[in-house]
Design a protein around this motif. Structure first.
Motif, PDB file in Angstrom:
ATOM      1  N   TYR A 110       0.851  -1.184   0.000  1.00  0.00           N
ATOM      2  CA  TYR A 110       0.000   0.000   0.000  1.00  0.00           C
ATOM      3  C   TYR A 110       0.888   1.236   0.000  1.00  0.00           C
ATOM      4  N   LEU A 111       0.311   2.379  -0.353  1.00  0.00           N
ATOM      5  CA  LEU A 111       1.054   3.626  -0.474  1.00  0.00           C
ATOM      6  C   LEU A 111       0.716   4.582   0.665  1.00  0.00           C
ATOM      7  N   TRP A 139      -2.864   5.985   1.209  1.00  0.00           N
ATOM      8  CA  TRP A 139      -3.164   6.810   2.372  1.00  0.00           C
ATOM      9  C   TRP A 139      -2.483   8.170   2.197  1.00  0.00           C
ATOM     10  N   VAL A 140      -3.198   9.226   2.508  1.00  0.00           N
ATOM     11  CA  VAL A 140      -2.649  10.577   2.400  1.00  0.00           C
ATOM     12  C   VAL A 140      -2.054  10.984   3.744  1.00  0.00           C
ATOM     13  N   GLY A 141      -0.782  11.362   3.728  1.00  0.00           N
ATOM     14  CA  GLY A 141      -0.146  11.811   4.950  1.00  0.00           C
ATOM     15  C   GLY A 141      -0.597  13.216   5.323  1.00  0.00           C
ATOM     16  N   VAL A 142      -0.989  13.388   6.566  1.00  0.00           N
ATOM     17  CA  VAL A 142      -1.328  14.722   7.082  1.00  0.00           C
ATOM     18  C   VAL A 142      -0.655  14.891   8.440  1.00  0.00           C
ATOM     19  N   ALA A 143      -0.272  16.115   8.728  1.00  0.00           N
ATOM     20  CA  ALA A 143       0.313  16.413  10.033  1.00  0.00           C
ATOM     21  C   ALA A 143      -0.798  16.564  11.056  1.00  0.00           C
ATOM     22  N   GLY A 144      -0.667  15.876  12.178  1.00  0.00           N
ATOM     23  CA  GLY A 144      -1.635  16.034  13.247  1.00  0.00           C
ATOM     24  C   GLY A 144      -1.508  17.406  13.897  1.00  0.00           C
ATOM     25  N   PRO A 145      -2.327  17.693  14.894  1.00  0.00           N
ATOM     26  CA  PRO A 145      -2.290  18.999  15.553  1.00  0.00           C
ATOM     27  C   PRO A 145      -0.882  19.320  16.047  1.00  0.00           C
ATOM     28  N   GLU A 189      -9.427  14.470  -1.725  1.00  0.00           N
ATOM     29  CA  GLU A 189     -10.407  13.548  -2.293  1.00  0.00           C
ATOM     30  C   GLU A 189     -10.266  12.136  -1.733  1.00  0.00           C
ATOM     31  N   ASN A 190      -9.049  11.682  -1.532  1.00  0.00           N
ATOM     32  CA  ASN A 190      -8.826  10.370  -0.922  1.00  0.00           C
ATOM     33  C   ASN A 190      -9.219  10.456   0.548  1.00  0.00           C
ATOM     34  N   ARG A 191     -10.034   9.524   1.014  1.00  0.00           N
ATOM     35  CA  ARG A 191     -10.534   9.613   2.382  1.00  0.00           C
ATOM     36  C   ARG A 191      -9.763   8.745   3.370  1.00  0.00           C
ATOM     37  N   ASN A 192      -8.596   8.238   2.959  1.00  0.00           N
ATOM     38  CA  ASN A 192      -7.742   7.482   3.873  1.00  0.00           C
ATOM     39  C   ASN A 192      -6.600   8.381   4.326  1.00  0.00           C
ATOM     40  N   PHE A 193      -6.446   8.535   5.632  1.00  0.00           N
ATOM     41  CA  PHE A 193      -5.461   9.482   6.136  1.00  0.00           C
ATOM     42  C   PHE A 193      -4.455   8.814   7.076  1.00  0.00           C
ATOM     43  N   HIS A 194      -3.217   9.176   6.854  1.00  0.00           N
ATOM     44  CA  HIS A 194      -2.095   8.693   7.633  1.00  0.00           C
ATOM     45  C   HIS A 194      -1.610   9.893   8.439  1.00  0.00           C
ATOM     46  N   VAL A 195      -1.850   9.889   9.755  1.00  0.00           N
ATOM     47  CA  VAL A 195      -1.631  11.074  10.565  1.00  0.00           C
ATOM     48  C   VAL A 195      -0.279  11.001  11.284  1.00  0.00           C
ATOM     49  N   PRO A 228      -7.174   2.655  17.872  1.00  0.00           N
ATOM     50  CA  PRO A 228      -5.912   2.154  18.398  1.00  0.00           C
ATOM     51  C   PRO A 228      -4.959   3.316  18.637  1.00  0.00           C
ATOM     52  N   VAL A 229      -3.874   3.045  19.321  1.00  0.00           N
ATOM     53  CA  VAL A 229      -2.968   4.098  19.740  1.00  0.00           C
ATOM     54  C   VAL A 229      -1.567   3.848  19.195  1.00  0.00           C
ATOM     55  N   ASP A 230      -0.874   4.894  18.779  1.00  0.00           N
ATOM     56  CA  ASP A 230       0.533   4.895  18.422  1.00  0.00           C
ATOM     57  C   ASP A 230       0.886   3.904  17.325  1.00  0.00           C
ATOM     58  N   GLU A 231       1.348   4.386  16.247  1.00  0.00           N
ATOM     59  CA  GLU A 231       1.752   3.624  15.084  1.00  0.00           C
ATOM     60  C   GLU A 231       0.673   2.603  14.733  1.00  0.00           C
ATOM     61  N   VAL A 232      -0.458   3.126  14.379  1.00  0.00           N
ATOM     62  CA  VAL A 232      -1.680   2.370  14.400  1.00  0.00           C
ATOM     63  C   VAL A 232      -2.459   2.487  13.111  1.00  0.00           C
ATOM     64  N   GLU A 233      -3.185   1.465  12.782  1.00  0.00           N
ATOM     65  CA  GLU A 233      -4.164   1.579  11.706  1.00  0.00           C
ATOM     66  C   GLU A 233      -5.542   1.528  12.330  1.00  0.00           C
ATOM     67  N   ALA A 234      -6.347   2.548  12.098  1.00  0.00           N
ATOM     68  CA  ALA A 234      -7.651   2.623  12.725  1.00  0.00           C
ATOM     69  C   ALA A 234      -8.742   2.503  11.687  1.00  0.00           C
ATOM     70  N   ASP A 235      -9.719   1.673  11.977  1.00  0.00           N
ATOM     71  CA  ASP A 235     -10.818   1.478  11.035  1.00  0.00           C
ATOM     72  C   ASP A 235     -11.859   2.562  11.275  1.00  0.00           C
ATOM     73  N   LEU A 236     -11.535   3.783  10.877  1.00  0.00           N
ATOM     74  CA  LEU A 236     -12.438   4.912  11.085  1.00  0.00           C
ATOM     75  C   LEU A 236     -12.420   5.766   9.832  1.00  0.00           C
ATOM     76  N   ARG A 237     -13.297   5.461   8.890  1.00  0.00           N
ATOM     77  CA  ARG A 237     -13.353   6.212   7.644  1.00  0.00           C
ATOM     78  C   ARG A 237     -11.946   6.331   7.034  1.00  0.00           C
ATOM     79  N   GLY A 238     -11.142   5.307   7.228  1.00  0.00           N
ATOM     80  CA  GLY A 238      -9.820   5.319   6.636  1.00  0.00           C
ATOM     81  C   GLY A 238      -8.817   6.212   7.347  1.00  0.00           C
ATOM     82  N   LEU A 239      -8.991   6.495   8.641  1.00  0.00           N
ATOM     83  CA  LEU A 239      -8.021   7.305   9.362  1.00  0.00           C
ATOM     84  C   LEU A 239      -6.888   6.416   9.839  1.00  0.00           C
ATOM     85  N   HIS A 240      -5.676   6.750   9.423  1.00  0.00           N
ATOM     86  CA  HIS A 240      -4.511   5.910   9.675  1.00  0.00           C
ATOM     87  C   HIS A 240      -3.489   6.749  10.399  1.00  0.00           C
ATOM     88  N   HIS A 241      -3.067   6.293  11.578  1.00  0.00           N
ATOM     89  CA  HIS A 241      -2.170   7.126  12.392  1.00  0.00           C
ATOM     90  C   HIS A 241      -0.846   6.419  12.572  1.00  0.00           C
TER      91      HIS A 241
END
Length: 244
Positions: A110-111, A139-145, A189-195, A228-241
């Motif tokens: 995966y990317l 997954w689109v990388g985004v900076a968290g807060p 547009e991609n709804r999978n996020f890598h935070v 899930p917490v820390d270096e995690v894949e979360a099944d939440l509308r594609g939110l990936h942390h």
């Protein structure tokens, strides 16, 4: 793992002195039953040893031999200042994924994009990839807060020149709005996020919980899903942390 998390450790290829050091680390992760890994070249201009790029590790078969079922690789919508051939290298990785699919191992690769600050760039890049490789998980990388200072430093490290110029050009107003990524996410547009939790793990987790509550309020059909917490894949509308 003790907290019910799904670890996604990073393999920074250029920082390993030799294959033995890499195998030793993979063996430790295998003992912990880690199944997912993010494979990146690394942010050093010259490799420490003979390992130079992610493709070497993919082709070696070491990840499969140590039980990894999912392998993330980097996508660079803004380019990679340390790899002028990043586009052709990505093509090789995607062709490798096709070969895996032909052997019955679909979904292994995966990317994950570099952190995005300019939605139009990542939208265009993702569209191009999916046109060539339909169905490729990305997954689109985004900076968290984070504070404006940390955002700028993070953008510098990751080589996102367009994003950095945007942050600096628009000044404090832009930086303040970028401190939490809700607006940015709404334009992607991609709804999978890598935070990336550059502002710290706890603030990132709190923000993720806020996003979860927002989605549940907007869509009562979304099933409850603990984050899930820390270096995690979360099944939440594609939110990936993933914590860098």
């Amino acid at each position: 793992l003790d907290h019910g998390c799904l670890p996604v450790p990073h393999v920074t290829v250029r920082r390993f002195p030799d294959w033995s050091a890499l195998e030793k680390l993979l063996g430790r992760w295998q003992q912990l039953q880690v199944k997912d890994v993010l494979l990146i070249g690394g942010d050093v201009p010259e490799p420490v040893g003979k390992l130079d790029n992610a493709m070497q590790v993919l082709e070696s078969g070491l990840l499969e031999a140590h039980g990894f079922e999912r392998i993330g690789v980097a996508l660079h919508p803004e380019g990679n200042p340390l790899d002028s051939a990043h586009a052709s290298n990505l093509q090789k990785k995607l062709e490798w994924a096709k070969g895996q699919e032909r052997r019955g191992h679909s979904g292994r690769l995966y990317l994950v994009s570099q952190p995005c600050f300019v939605p139009s760039l990542v939208n265009s890049c993702m569209a191009s990839v999916h046109q060539q490789f339909p169905g490729m998980e990305s997954w689109v990388g985004v900076a968290g807060p984070a504070s404006p200072k940390k955002l700028i430093r993070f953008a510098q490290i990751c080589g996102v020149s367009a994003g950095l110029r945007m942050l600096q050009h628009h000044g404090l107003k832009s930086l303040a709005s970028a401190a939490t990524p809700e607006r940015l996410i709404s334009e992607i547009e991609n709804r999978n996020f890598h935070v990336f939790s550059i502002g710290g793990l706890e603030p990132t987790l709190e923000w993720m919980e806020d996003i979860k509550r927002m989605y549940e309020a907007l869509d009562d059909t979304l099933p409850p899903s603990p984050l899930p917490v820390d270096e995690v894949e979360a099944d939440l509308r594609g939110l990936h942390h993933i914590d860098p």
